[in-house]
Design an enzyme around this catalytic site. Structure first.
Site, PDB file in Angstrom:
ATOM      1  N   SER A   1     -10.997 -33.683  -4.409  1.00 23.67           N
ATOM      2  CA  SER A   1     -10.472 -32.460  -3.812  1.00 23.67           C
ATOM      3  C   SER A   1     -11.215 -32.130  -2.534  1.00 23.67           C
ATOM      4  O   SER A   1     -12.422 -32.330  -2.418  1.00 23.67           O
ATOM      5  CB  SER A   1     -10.548 -31.295  -4.796  1.00 23.67           C
ATOM      6  OG  SER A   1     -11.805 -30.666  -4.712  1.00 23.67           O
ATOM      7  N   LYS A   2     -10.437 -31.660  -1.608  1.00 24.93           N
ATOM      8  CA  LYS A   2     -10.956 -31.276  -0.308  1.00 24.93           C
ATOM      9  C   LYS A   2     -12.011 -30.177  -0.483  1.00 24.93           C
ATOM     10  O   LYS A   2     -13.021 -30.142   0.202  1.00 24.93           O
ATOM     11  CB  LYS A   2      -9.773 -30.767   0.524  1.00 24.93           C
ATOM     12  CG  LYS A   2     -10.101 -30.438   1.942  1.00 24.93           C
ATOM     13  CD  LYS A   2     -10.140 -31.659   2.827  1.00 24.93           C
ATOM     14  CE  LYS A   2     -10.537 -31.267   4.232  1.00 24.93           C
ATOM     15  NZ  LYS A   2     -11.368 -32.231   4.894  1.00 24.93           N
ATOM     16  N   ARG A   3     -11.731 -29.302  -1.444  1.00 22.13           N
ATOM     17  CA  ARG A   3     -12.617 -28.174  -1.683  1.00 22.13           C
ATOM     18  C   ARG A   3     -14.040 -28.622  -2.019  1.00 22.13           C
ATOM     19  O   ARG A   3     -15.010 -27.977  -1.687  1.00 22.13           O
ATOM     20  CB  ARG A   3     -12.043 -27.329  -2.828  1.00 22.13           C
ATOM     21  CG  ARG A   3     -12.418 -25.888  -2.829  1.00 22.13           C
ATOM     22  CD  ARG A   3     -11.353 -25.078  -3.596  1.00 22.13           C
ATOM     23  NE  ARG A   3     -10.914 -25.779  -4.799  1.00 22.13           N
ATOM     24  CZ  ARG A   3     -11.507 -25.693  -5.982  1.00 22.13           C
ATOM     25  NH1 ARG A   3     -12.574 -24.965  -6.140  1.00 22.13           N
ATOM     26  NH2 ARG A   3     -11.012 -26.327  -7.033  1.00 22.13           N
TER      27      ARG A   3
ATOM     28  N   ASP B   1      -9.775 -37.385   7.579  1.00 25.11           N
ATOM     29  CA  ASP B   1     -11.247 -37.450   7.669  1.00 25.11           C
ATOM     30  C   ASP B   1     -11.687 -38.916   7.723  1.00 25.11           C
ATOM     31  O   ASP B   1     -12.557 -39.293   8.508  1.00 25.11           O
ATOM     32  CB  ASP B   1     -11.916 -36.815   6.440  1.00 25.11           C
ATOM     33  CG  ASP B   1     -11.782 -35.295   6.425  1.00 25.11           C
ATOM     34  OD1 ASP B   1     -11.580 -34.717   7.503  1.00 25.11           O
ATOM     35  OD2 ASP B   1     -11.888 -34.708   5.333  1.00 25.11           O
TER      36      ASP B   1
END
Ligand code: GLU
Length: 485
Positions: free
Chosen positions: A253-255, A263
């Site tokens: 997850s990006k979070r 990226d």
């Protein structure tokens, strides 16, 4: 035979994470493999979760990955519009059709009533479920209240004491007791569809034959299928795909700081390597083959190769893929791809970038790691003369100074400045001294680079620097040594 139609239906809530990209990839591969259509639909009914720029990021990422869609927001198609917010007027008539069939109903419950109900459920430690209060209103009352302009939502009328089920290609038969299902809202009080309802109506009206999506939707699908049945629509084939995990416990997850597709591109990974690597997180071609172009993946793709168990993203394995892809490039392609990555570190017009490419390629794993290795070429760094002392090479500041003083006139006399000529001159000197190579090459390389580790040896560095800069650096390093002694 019906044409296969698959779709990728992202919600624009952020950047394209690798799990999303991989779902898109499998969905694309299945469509291509079956000469079907790959549809892109943007699911933006939930405007609160909308993130500025996310739609563009989806387009960019899919295009970069080579996953071109046959129908979608910007390319059009017979089933458009392909952005849910542009279809918003389509859904209410479908919900009204369900009301007519008794499969949905108008609900006028106020927030206060629902809050009270919710509190009761909470007090009992149960999950909230609407109590079908408005399902029992008589038709006349409904008409009167609608006529009076009372706010309403439309809810799905889930049958009591029954089963909702479906068959998934990977997960098999899945059935749930309808008593556990809530009468979910289909149309909100502002007339807009809920996400779940729009998703079902769109899949049907866009003629989607195979719904491929993340396994987090496994538990909603029985409810979706009640809607298909209520409409009398043919159910699509379902393929729920296992998630990509960061480790045994959590999804990527990006979070949590896991990299998105963009990226990774920005870190200097090749898009082909990323796509190839993630294809194998959850799919296997049935043999040991690891390297595929997109077209080869299309050929090899088969739903039987999909795995139910979650795969763990391994950054080292991705590096290995990237390395392999870089090694397979011919040197021209490597040079061209490398240039933007080193342009900030060195003046690329000053150096033989073709030679640099030859030198850098064999050990390059990721492009972003090149620039920091090249700083010494632009400018002679300040360095500590202690670097000249090397036990293994049996060198120290005194021996280094002698070597430099003796080498300078020899190198200055080399007629044509080339790595070969430099090599010959220095080797002859070493032979004359009867010493080990390192005794001469170590101080030479330090004197030219000022760095303990360089991506190239002394002759290559001298070749890249050119005669004038080489002799100037040697002169300055000798002076530095002299001053330190
Ligand atoms: N819009 C959903 C998401 O981004 C996908 C739903 C689906 O594929 O059915 O997670």
């Amino acid at each position: 035979m019906q044409q296969v139609r698959t779709r990728f239906a992202p919600s624009p809530t952020g950047f394209m994470h690798l799990g999303g990209l991989r779902s898109a990839l499998y969905t694309y591969l299945y469509a291509r493999k079956n000469d079907g259509a790959f549809v892109l639909r943007i699911e933006d009914t939930d405007q609160q979760r909308y993130v500025e720029g996310a739609v563009e990021a989806i387009y960019r990422s899919l295009r970069m990955a080579g996953l071109n869609w046959d129908e979608g927001p910007d390319v059009g198609g017979d089933y458009g519009p392909y952005i849910q917010s542009q279809r918003k007027d389509m859904y209410l008539p479908y919900a009204q059709e369900l009301v007519k069939k008794g499969k949905a109903y108008y609900c006028f419950c106020t927030k206060e009533r629902l809050d009270g109900l919710r509190a009761q459920y909470e007090a009992r430690g149960e999950t909230f479920k609407y109590d079908k209060h408005c399902a029992h209103l008589c038709a006349d009352e409904v008409q009167t209240r609608l006529g009076a302009g009372e706010p309403y939502v439309i809810r799905q009328n889930v049958p009591d004491h029954s089963q909702a089920d479906f068959d998934d290609v990977l997960f098999g038969h899945i059935a749930v007791d309808t008593d556990t299902l809530d009468d979910m809202i289909l149309i909100k009080s502002d007339g807009m569809p809920t996400y779940n309802f729009a998703n079902v109506v769109d899949d049907h009206t866009m003629g989607i034959t195979h719904v491929m999506r993340g396994s987090e939707y496994l538990s909603s699908t029985p409810k979706y299928n009640l809607l298909y049945d209520a409409f009398g629509w043919q159910r699509p084939v379902y393929i729920h795909m296992s998630p990509i995990m960061a480790d045994a416990h959590r999804k990527l997850s990006k979070r949590h700081g896991d990299p998105s597709f963009e990226d990774l591109l920005n870190q200097g990974y090749l898009k082909e390597a990323i796509v190839n690597y993630i294809a194998l997180l959850g799919w296997s071609p049935g043999d040991d083959r690891e390297f595929f172009t997109l077209d080869e993946m299309v050929q090899a793709f088969d739903l039987k190769g999909l795995s139910k168990s979650p795969a763990v993203f391994d950054p080292l394995k991705l590096r290995h893929f990237n390395f392999t892809y870089l090694q397979r490039m011919d040197v021209d392609a490597f040079e061209a791809a490398m240039l933007p990555w080193i342009a900030d570190a060195i003046d690329t017009t000053r150096f033989d970038t073709r030679r640099l490419a030859e030198l850098l390629q064999p050990r390059c794993e990721v492009f972003s790691e090149l620039a920091p290795k090249l700083g010494f070429l632009s400018e002679m760094p300040d360095y500590d003369t202690a670097l000249f002392a090397n036990k293994r090479m049996k060198t120290d500041a005194v021996s280094a100074l002698t070597v430099l003083d003796e080498l300078m006139p020899l190198l200055a006399a080399v007629p044509v400045w080339s790595e070969d000529a430099l090599h010959d001159a220095v080797t002859a000197y070493i032979a004359g001294q009867g010493c080990k190579n390192g005794y001469v090459l170590w101080p030479l390389r330090i004197a030219l680079s000022g760095w303990e580790n360089t991506p190239a040896g002394a002759f290559e560095i001298a070749g890249l620097l050119g005669r004038q800069e080489t002799l100037s650096r040697l002169g300055r390093s000798a002076a530095k040594l002299r001053a330190a002694l």
